[in-house]
Design an enzyme around this catalytic site. Structure first.
Site, PDB file in Angstrom:
ATOM      1  N   ALA A  94       0.843  -1.196   0.000  1.00  0.00           N
ATOM      2  CA  ALA A  94       0.000   0.000   0.000  1.00  0.00           C
ATOM      3  C   ALA A  94       0.880   1.248   0.000  1.00  0.00           C
ATOM      4  O   ALA A  94       1.811   1.365   0.790  1.00  0.00           O
ATOM      5  CB  ALA A  94      -0.919  -0.016   1.213  1.00  0.00           C
TER       6      ALA A  94
ATOM      7  N   CYS B 151      -3.832  -9.005   5.826  1.00  0.00           N
ATOM      8  CA  CYS B 151      -3.632  -7.682   6.437  1.00  0.00           C
ATOM      9  C   CYS B 151      -3.937  -7.738   7.946  1.00  0.00           C
ATOM     10  O   CYS B 151      -5.030  -8.141   8.350  1.00  0.00           O
ATOM     11  CB  CYS B 151      -4.504  -6.636   5.746  1.00  0.00           C
ATOM     12  SG  CYS B 151      -4.231  -4.988   6.430  1.00  0.00           S
TER      13      CYS B 151
ATOM     14  N   ASN C 263       6.945 -15.673   1.438  1.00  0.00           N
ATOM     15  CA  ASN C 263       7.191 -14.234   1.657  1.00  0.00           C
ATOM     16  C   ASN C 263       7.546 -13.983   3.124  1.00  0.00           C
ATOM     17  O   ASN C 263       7.089 -14.688   4.016  1.00  0.00           O
ATOM     18  CB  ASN C 263       5.924 -13.458   1.262  1.00  0.00           C
ATOM     19  CG  ASN C 263       5.894 -12.025   1.788  1.00  0.00           C
ATOM     20  OD1 ASN C 263       5.029 -11.670   2.588  1.00  0.00           O
ATOM     21  ND2 ASN C 263       6.831 -11.202   1.364  1.00  0.00           N
ATOM     22  N   GLY C 264       8.362 -12.933   3.309  1.00  0.00           N
ATOM     23  CA  GLY C 264       8.651 -12.492   4.674  1.00  0.00           C
ATOM     24  C   GLY C 264      10.124 -12.504   5.006  1.00  0.00           C
ATOM     25  O   GLY C 264      10.774 -13.549   4.957  1.00  0.00           O
TER      26      GLY C 264
ATOM     27  N   ARG D 122       9.472  -5.129   1.355  1.00  0.00           N
ATOM     28  CA  ARG D 122      10.186  -3.900   1.717  1.00  0.00           C
ATOM     29  C   ARG D 122      11.560  -3.777   1.081  1.00  0.00           C
ATOM     30  O   ARG D 122      11.974  -2.685   0.679  1.00  0.00           O
ATOM     31  CB  ARG D 122      10.294  -3.799   3.248  1.00  0.00           C
ATOM     32  CG  ARG D 122       8.967  -3.491   3.901  1.00  0.00           C
ATOM     33  CD  ARG D 122       8.987  -3.768   5.377  1.00  0.00           C
ATOM     34  NE  ARG D 122       9.076  -5.191   5.671  1.00  0.00           N
ATOM     35  CZ  ARG D 122       9.069  -5.706   6.890  1.00  0.00           C
ATOM     36  NH1 ARG D 122       9.000  -4.912   7.938  1.00  0.00           N
ATOM     37  NH2 ARG D 122       9.133  -7.007   7.074  1.00  0.00           N
TER      38      ARG D 122
HETATM   39  C1  LIG Z   1       4.014  -0.286   3.901  1.00  0.00           C
HETATM   40  C2  LIG Z   1       3.455  -1.667   3.682  1.00  0.00           C
HETATM   41  C3  LIG Z   1       2.315  -1.818   2.924  1.00  0.00           C
HETATM   42  C4  LIG Z   1       1.778  -3.100   2.691  1.00  0.00           C
HETATM   43  N1  LIG Z   1       0.665  -3.227   1.911  1.00  0.00           N
HETATM   44  C5  LIG Z   1       0.164  -4.470   1.640  1.00  0.00           C
HETATM   45  C6  LIG Z   1      -0.966  -4.632   0.774  1.00  0.00           C
HETATM   46  O1  LIG Z   1      -1.527  -3.672   0.242  1.00  0.00           O
HETATM   47  N2  LIG Z   1      -1.393  -5.910   0.557  1.00  0.00           N
HETATM   48  C7  LIG Z   1      -0.789  -7.003   1.121  1.00  0.00           C
HETATM   49  O2  LIG Z   1      -1.216  -8.140   0.892  1.00  0.00           O
HETATM   50  N3  LIG Z   1       0.285  -6.862   1.926  1.00  0.00           N
HETATM   51  C8  LIG Z   1       0.780  -5.646   2.182  1.00  0.00           C
HETATM   52  N4  LIG Z   1       1.902  -5.509   2.965  1.00  0.00           N
HETATM   53  C9  LIG Z   1       2.619  -6.727   3.405  1.00  0.00           C
HETATM   54  C10 LIG Z   1       3.730  -7.097   2.402  1.00  0.00           C
HETATM   55  O3  LIG Z   1       3.189  -7.416   1.141  1.00  0.00           O
HETATM   56  C11 LIG Z   1       4.587  -8.282   2.906  1.00  0.00           C
HETATM   57  O4  LIG Z   1       3.740  -9.394   3.088  1.00  0.00           O
HETATM   58  C12 LIG Z   1       5.301  -7.976   4.216  1.00  0.00           C
HETATM   59  O5  LIG Z   1       5.892  -6.692   4.191  1.00  0.00           O
HETATM   60  C13 LIG Z   1       6.368  -9.034   4.502  1.00  0.00           C
HETATM   61  O6  LIG Z   1       7.332  -9.049   3.487  1.00  0.00           O
HETATM   62  P1  LIG Z   1       8.811  -8.386   3.695  1.00  0.00           P
HETATM   63  O7  LIG Z   1       9.341  -8.958   4.992  1.00  0.00           O
HETATM   64  O8  LIG Z   1       9.566  -8.831   2.467  1.00  0.00           O
HETATM   65  O9  LIG Z   1       8.626  -6.905   3.784  1.00  0.00           O
HETATM   66  C14 LIG Z   1       2.402  -4.249   3.257  1.00  0.00           C
HETATM   67  C15 LIG Z   1       3.562  -4.078   4.023  1.00  0.00           C
HETATM   68  C16 LIG Z   1       4.095  -2.818   4.246  1.00  0.00           C
HETATM   69  C17 LIG Z   1       5.341  -2.683   5.080  1.00  0.00           C
END
Ligand SMILES: Cc1cc2nc3c(=O)[nH]c(=O)nc-3n(C[C@H](O)[C@H](O)[C@H](O)COP(=O)(O)O)c2cc1C
Length: 316
Positions: free
Chosen positions: A23, A105, A204-205, A229
């Site tokens: 988002a 979410c 993911n994660g 991120r």
């Molecule tokens: C700022 C921000 C916005 C996000 N928006 C969404 C979203 O719109 N839809 C969704 O499924 N996950 C959303 N996420 C979750 C990410 O898609 C992802 O699952 C989460 O950040 C873990 O991945 P990472 O550790 O690689 O960041 C959001 C995460 C962050 C930090």
């Protein structure tokens, strides 16, 4: 990691390294950049089915795309099977090839409304939403977590339900809702989810380097990875993993992002989006702290362009 093409329903993705929905970030220009650098699939940020139904202008703007986008995937957020079905089948989504359902979410307001990760507490309703979205005739994917509480994870059971209801792919964020976005990724839970179904499972994660992606694949046996991120900080992670388009510099891609964004959206949106993106890009750059405040004070695209050149000039 082994880069391979991935089939989602009838669609063949160019790689198994996916860009996460984010988002505030994964607007059309960012998705185009990720695709250019090798991402196999990118998603819009979550779009509320209720807001779309009531013709909310800002939400409809999230659906901006063009026929140049290689694969067009929209993420829907909603907890009412009837509204989700109606929106998935509506003309509003006619340009999209894939519908992804947000079942991860963790935000309190979303959870309280029975949306996002709250769907993991109601498998019947979650299944009805997947079946309803499938009526669109498009491939339907789900993004979920490993569970709600850290002490009770049930990703395998949940993805089995997704497959039975007709989902074509599932992404598992290896954290429970209670973990929000922190803490070590739960590889074992993702591995169990992968072993439980025959549709593709994406992990993911906590991927913050190309090595982390490698480790994620090894420890989960997943079909692919999804990066969130870290891709904002270093979009080149897609090139590192896929060997695609390795030649551009950070400065080049930021200036191209600004130009593309300005051609699709108004100046206010473009400035706000670029400020956030530049801020991520500056994170690990020494000596750039002094630019942060002036960068956020820029009131025009010309000013912003100048400051971006100053910050990233060592890239030329
Ligand atoms: C700022 C921000 C916005 C996000 N928006 C969404 C979203 O719109 N839809 C969704 O499924 N996950 C959303 N996420 C979750 C990410 O898609 C992802 O699952 C989460 O950040 C873990 O991945 P990472 O550790 O690689 O960041 C959001 C995460 C962050 C930090």
């Amino acid at each position: 990691m082994e880069i391979k093409r991935l089939r989602v329903g009838g669609i063949l993705l160019p790689s198994n390294v996916l860009m996460a929905p984010l988002a505030g970030y994964t607007c059309y220009p960012f998705r185009m950049l990720a695709y250019e650098l090798g991402a196999g699939l990118c998603f819009t940020e979550m779009s509320s089915a209720n807001a779309l139904k009531y013709a909310d202008k800002a939400t409809r703007r999230l659906l901006f795309t063009t026929s140049r986008e290689p694969v067009r995937a929209v993420q829907l957020l909603g907890g009412d099977p009837a509204v989700m079905t109606q929106m998935a089948c509506s003309g509003l989504l006619k340009d999209f090839d894939i519908i992804d359902i947000n079942m991860g979410c963790p935000v309190p307001n979303v959870f309280k409304s029975g949306e996002g990760s709250a769907l993991m507490t109601d498998l019947k309703r979650a299944a009805a939403i997947i079946r309803g979205c499938k009526k669109s005739g498009k491939p339907v994917t789900v993004k979920c977590r490993t569970g709600i509480q850290k002490e009770h994870m049930f990703a395998a059971e949940f993805v089995r339900m997704c497959e039975d209801a007709g989902a074509d792919m599932v992404t598992v964020h290896g954290r429970s809702r209670s973990m929000m976005y922190d803490g070590a990724c739960c590889y074992e839970e993702i591995a169990q989810a992968k072993a439980a179904v025959s549709i593709p499972v994406i992990a993911n994660g906590g991927i913050f380097s190309a090595n982390d992606a490698e480790e994620m694949m090894e420890r989960t046996g997943a079909d692919g990875v999804m990066i969130a991120r870290y891709a904002l900080e270093n979009p080149f992670v897609f090139s590192e993993l896929t060997q695609k388009n390795r030649k551009k510099t950070t400065l080049q891609i930021l200036l191209e992002q600004m130009e593309l964004t300005a051609s699709c959206y108004d100046e206010t949106f473009t400035i706000g989006y670029m400020q956030k993106l530049v801020s991520y890009g500056m994170k690990k750059r020494r000596g750039t702290k002094k630019y942060k405040e002036p960068m956020y004070q820029c009131g025009s695209l010309e000013e912003l362009r100048e400051i971006i050149i100053q910050i990233f000039s060592d890239d030329m």
